[in-house]
Design an enzyme around this catalytic site. Structure first.
Site, PDB file in Angstrom:
ATOM      1  N   THR A 125      22.159  45.163 -66.266  1.00 36.93           N
ATOM      2  CA  THR A 125      21.484  46.116 -65.377  1.00 36.93           C
ATOM      3  C   THR A 125      22.449  46.718 -64.353  1.00 36.93           C
ATOM      4  O   THR A 125      23.436  46.068 -63.974  1.00 36.93           O
ATOM      5  CB  THR A 125      20.351  45.378 -64.640  1.00 36.93           C
ATOM      6  N   ASP A 126      22.104  47.902 -63.861  1.00 35.55           N
ATOM      7  CA  ASP A 126      22.920  48.514 -62.806  1.00 35.55           C
ATOM      8  C   ASP A 126      22.830  47.731 -61.490  1.00 35.55           C
ATOM      9  O   ASP A 126      23.655  47.922 -60.597  1.00 35.55           O
ATOM     10  CB  ASP A 126      22.510  49.983 -62.581  1.00 35.55           C
ATOM     11  N   GLU A 127      21.823  46.849 -61.385  1.00 33.93           N
ATOM     12  CA  GLU A 127      21.637  46.132 -60.118  1.00 33.93           C
ATOM     13  C   GLU A 127      22.796  45.201 -59.795  1.00 33.93           C
ATOM     14  O   GLU A 127      22.942  44.753 -58.661  1.00 33.93           O
ATOM     15  CB  GLU A 127      20.317  45.358 -60.133  1.00 33.93           C
ATOM     16  N   TYR A 149      17.970  37.950 -58.610  1.00 36.08           N
ATOM     17  CA  TYR A 149      17.917  38.499 -59.974  1.00 36.08           C
ATOM     18  C   TYR A 149      19.258  39.139 -60.318  1.00 36.08           C
ATOM     19  O   TYR A 149      19.878  38.812 -61.343  1.00 36.08           O
ATOM     20  CB  TYR A 149      16.794  39.539 -60.092  1.00 36.08           C
ATOM     21  N   LYS A 153      22.160  38.126 -63.136  1.00 34.28           N
ATOM     22  CA  LYS A 153      22.621  39.033 -64.195  1.00 34.28           C
ATOM     23  C   LYS A 153      24.134  39.254 -64.086  1.00 34.28           C
ATOM     24  O   LYS A 153      24.840  39.302 -65.102  1.00 34.28           O
ATOM     25  CB  LYS A 153      21.882  40.379 -64.117  1.00 34.28           C
TER      26      LYS A 153
HETATM   27  P1  NAD Z   1      10.687  41.571 -69.610  1.00 30.90           P
HETATM   28  O1  NAD Z   1      10.485  40.675 -68.425  1.00 30.90           O
HETATM   29  O2  NAD Z   1       9.613  42.548 -69.969  1.00 30.90           O
HETATM   30  O3  NAD Z   1      10.928  40.663 -70.905  1.00 30.90           O
HETATM   31  C1  NAD Z   1      11.740  39.540 -70.902  1.00 30.90           C
HETATM   32  C2  NAD Z   1      11.437  38.720 -72.144  1.00 30.90           C
HETATM   33  O4  NAD Z   1      12.322  37.595 -72.162  1.00 30.90           O
HETATM   34  C3  NAD Z   1      10.015  38.178 -72.192  1.00 30.90           C
HETATM   35  O5  NAD Z   1       9.456  38.421 -73.463  1.00 30.90           O
HETATM   36  C4  NAD Z   1      10.182  36.689 -71.947  1.00 30.90           C
HETATM   37  O6  NAD Z   1       9.190  35.885 -72.591  1.00 30.90           O
HETATM   38  C5  NAD Z   1      11.570  36.442 -72.521  1.00 30.90           C
HETATM   39  N1  NAD Z   1      12.221  35.260 -71.947  1.00 30.90           N
HETATM   40  C6  NAD Z   1      12.324  34.919 -70.636  1.00 30.90           C
HETATM   41  N2  NAD Z   1      12.948  33.734 -70.502  1.00 30.90           N
HETATM   42  C7  NAD Z   1      13.278  33.334 -71.767  1.00 30.90           C
HETATM   43  C8  NAD Z   1      13.935  32.195 -72.281  1.00 30.90           C
HETATM   44  N3  NAD Z   1      14.404  31.227 -71.481  1.00 30.90           N
HETATM   45  N4  NAD Z   1      14.110  32.104 -73.619  1.00 30.90           N
HETATM   46  C9  NAD Z   1      13.618  33.071 -74.458  1.00 30.90           C
HETATM   47  N5  NAD Z   1      12.983  34.157 -74.015  1.00 30.90           N
HETATM   48  C10 NAD Z   1      12.809  34.293 -72.684  1.00 30.90           C
HETATM   49  O7  NAD Z   1      12.070  42.284 -69.371  1.00 30.90           O
HETATM   50  P2  NAD Z   1      12.563  43.756 -69.756  1.00 30.90           P
HETATM   51  O8  NAD Z   1      12.182  44.687 -68.678  1.00 30.90           O
HETATM   52  O9  NAD Z   1      12.174  44.044 -71.154  1.00 30.90           O
HETATM   53  O10 NAD Z   1      14.144  43.565 -69.671  1.00 30.90           O
HETATM   54  C11 NAD Z   1      14.902  43.155 -70.807  1.00 30.90           C
HETATM   55  C12 NAD Z   1      16.358  43.061 -70.426  1.00 30.90           C
HETATM   56  O11 NAD Z   1      16.819  44.329 -69.943  1.00 30.90           O
HETATM   57  C13 NAD Z   1      16.640  42.065 -69.287  1.00 30.90           C
HETATM   58  O12 NAD Z   1      17.809  41.376 -69.601  1.00 30.90           O
HETATM   59  C14 NAD Z   1      16.808  42.944 -68.062  1.00 30.90           C
HETATM   60  O13 NAD Z   1      17.696  42.335 -67.135  1.00 30.90           O
HETATM   61  C15 NAD Z   1      17.427  44.195 -68.674  1.00 30.90           C
HETATM   62  N6  NAD Z   1      17.176  45.453 -67.932  1.00 30.90           N
HETATM   63  C16 NAD Z   1      15.895  45.808 -67.606  1.00 30.90           C
HETATM   64  C17 NAD Z   1      15.671  47.010 -66.948  1.00 30.90           C
HETATM   65  C18 NAD Z   1      14.275  47.454 -66.580  1.00 30.90           C
HETATM   66  O14 NAD Z   1      14.122  48.465 -65.883  1.00 30.90           O
HETATM   67  N7  NAD Z   1      13.216  46.789 -67.039  1.00 30.90           N
HETATM   68  C19 NAD Z   1      16.753  47.837 -66.614  1.00 30.90           C
HETATM   69  C20 NAD Z   1      18.044  47.443 -66.982  1.00 30.90           C
HETATM   70  C21 NAD Z   1      18.228  46.247 -67.649  1.00 30.90           C
END
Ligand code: NAD
Length: 326
Positions: A125-127, A149, A153
């Site tokens: 993430t950009d964060e 968080y 990351k």
């Molecule tokens: P989300 O919270 O919707 O989904 C996360 C998933 O990971 C869930 O299905 C959860 O059950 C699973 N999970 C959590 N802990 C786990 C574990 N120990 N073992 C197996 N599975 C596990 O998240 P998202 O928004 O889909 O984000 C996905 C990725 O993208 C993350 O790594 C996040 O940091 C990154 N990201 C998200 C955004 C955003 O805006 N949502 C932006 C940039 C990057």
């Protein structure tokens, strides 16, 4: 081609897997997919097809080295989405963030190495860059995370780097701006505001709403990830920006307008602790090197997203009940 995707019953990973199974990525129309997800509160099995000839769903934890050692061999590539992803929760309690995001990533990287996986994409993430008052972060910018968080990351990104530098594991890191789209948990800003308005409730806006984020539709993010997987260079980091910077106040105004409401539905609440003021990515590298261009404008993507939540109360209503989805 066999791809293992962690965290794909959540928002972004499930979008990636649905698109792949629908033949949305050239050359991957026949790819088989294994999903590893332990279905935390954020995971919802219904985000993926109940059954599909090319999909195997394994309910499991990325911190479980024995499980990964069993499941991973035979996969050509891994996309790592699994994470604890909600900043507010990390402010209340950071332990699970360190466990899944740091230890889980290290456990997965180790398992990839042992299984001889040829290509890994670590979704970040950009964060991790912190907050920036002007200009934009390039991939070389120092990491200065502000929330637990973002700190977890950043630590996972550094672990990924070490597995490339020390062991030669072909991992690339991606750092994307804020995503929005269908199937996003209603704890996140846009679905939260949309589903609150759909319930006739008021919108709690942090502080003065001046915080600036770049917004990218989940479909564009997943296309960028596929580009990194297939054409990106191992050991490299790629920023994935939307280029569409908006204040939280503007987002709120747009959501209100799309649902025929006005500012009287908004309640300004105390700001999040350590709330970053502005994020801005310089994504020249992925645009020039891999030809990435976002396709979905924020106006169009937001309108489609609002319509999706209007049309799918059965999906989001369980999240508003005390027991949630499971
Ligand atoms: P989300 O919270 O919707 O989904 C996360 C998933 O990971 C869930 O299905 C959860 O059950 C699973 N999970 C959590 N802990 C786990 C574990 N120990 N073992 C197996 N599975 C596990 O998240 P998202 O928004 O889909 O984000 C996905 C990725 O993208 C993350 O790594 C996040 O940091 C990154 N990201 C998200 C955004 C955003 O805006 N949502 C932006 C940039 C990057």
């Amino acid at each position: 081609m066999k791809v293992l995707v962690t965290g794909a019953a959540g928002f972004i990973g499930s979008h990636y897997v649905r698109t792949l199974l629908d033949g949305g990525y050239a050359g991957y129309e026949q790819a088989r997919v294994t999903v590893v997800d332990n279905l935390t509160y954020a995971g919802n099995r219904a985000n993926l097809p109940a059954a599909h000839p090319r999909l195997t769903f394994v309910r499991g934890d990325v911190c479980d080295a024995d499980l990964l050692a069993q499941v991973l061999p035979g996969h050509d590539a891994v996309l790592h989405f699994a994470a604890e992803s909600h900043v507010d929760r990390s402010v209340l309690s950071a332990a699970e963030f360190v466990r899944t995001n740091v230890v889980g990533t290290q456990t997965l990287l180790d398992a990839c190495l042992r299984a001889g996986v040829e290509r890994v994409v670590h979704v970040s993430t950009d964060e991790v860059y912190g907050s920036i008052t002007e200009g934009a972060w390039t991939e070389e910018w120092p990491l200065a995370p502000n929330s637990p968080y973002a700190g977890s990351k950043a630590a996972s990104d550094l672990m990924a780097r070490t597995y490339w530098r020390t062991h030669g594991l072909a991992v690339s890191i991606t750092r994307c701006s804020n995503n929005y789209g269908p199937h996003q948990h209603p704890e996140k800003l846009i679905p939260r505001f949309v589903t609150l308005l759909l319930q006739g409730r008021r919108l709690p806006l942090y502080g003065d709403g001046a915080n600036v984020r770049e917004w990218l539709h989940v479909d564009d993010h997943c296309r960028a990830l596929q580009l990194v997987l297939t054409a990106g260079r191992p050991g490299e980091t790629y920023n994935i920006g939307g280029g569409d910077a908006r204040t939280n106040r503007e987002i709120t105004e747009r959501v209100l307008a799309l649902l025929g409401a006005d500012w009287s539905s908004v309640e300004q609440v105390a700001d999040r602790k350590g709330h970053d003021l502005r994020y801005a990515l310089d994504d020249t590298k992925i645009r020039e090197e891999l030809g990435f261009v976002p396709r979905i404008s924020f106006e169009e993507g937001l309108a489609r997203t609002v319509t999706w939540y209007q049309d799918h109360p059965d999906w989001w209503k369980p999240y508003t009940e005390p027991e949630g989805h499971r």
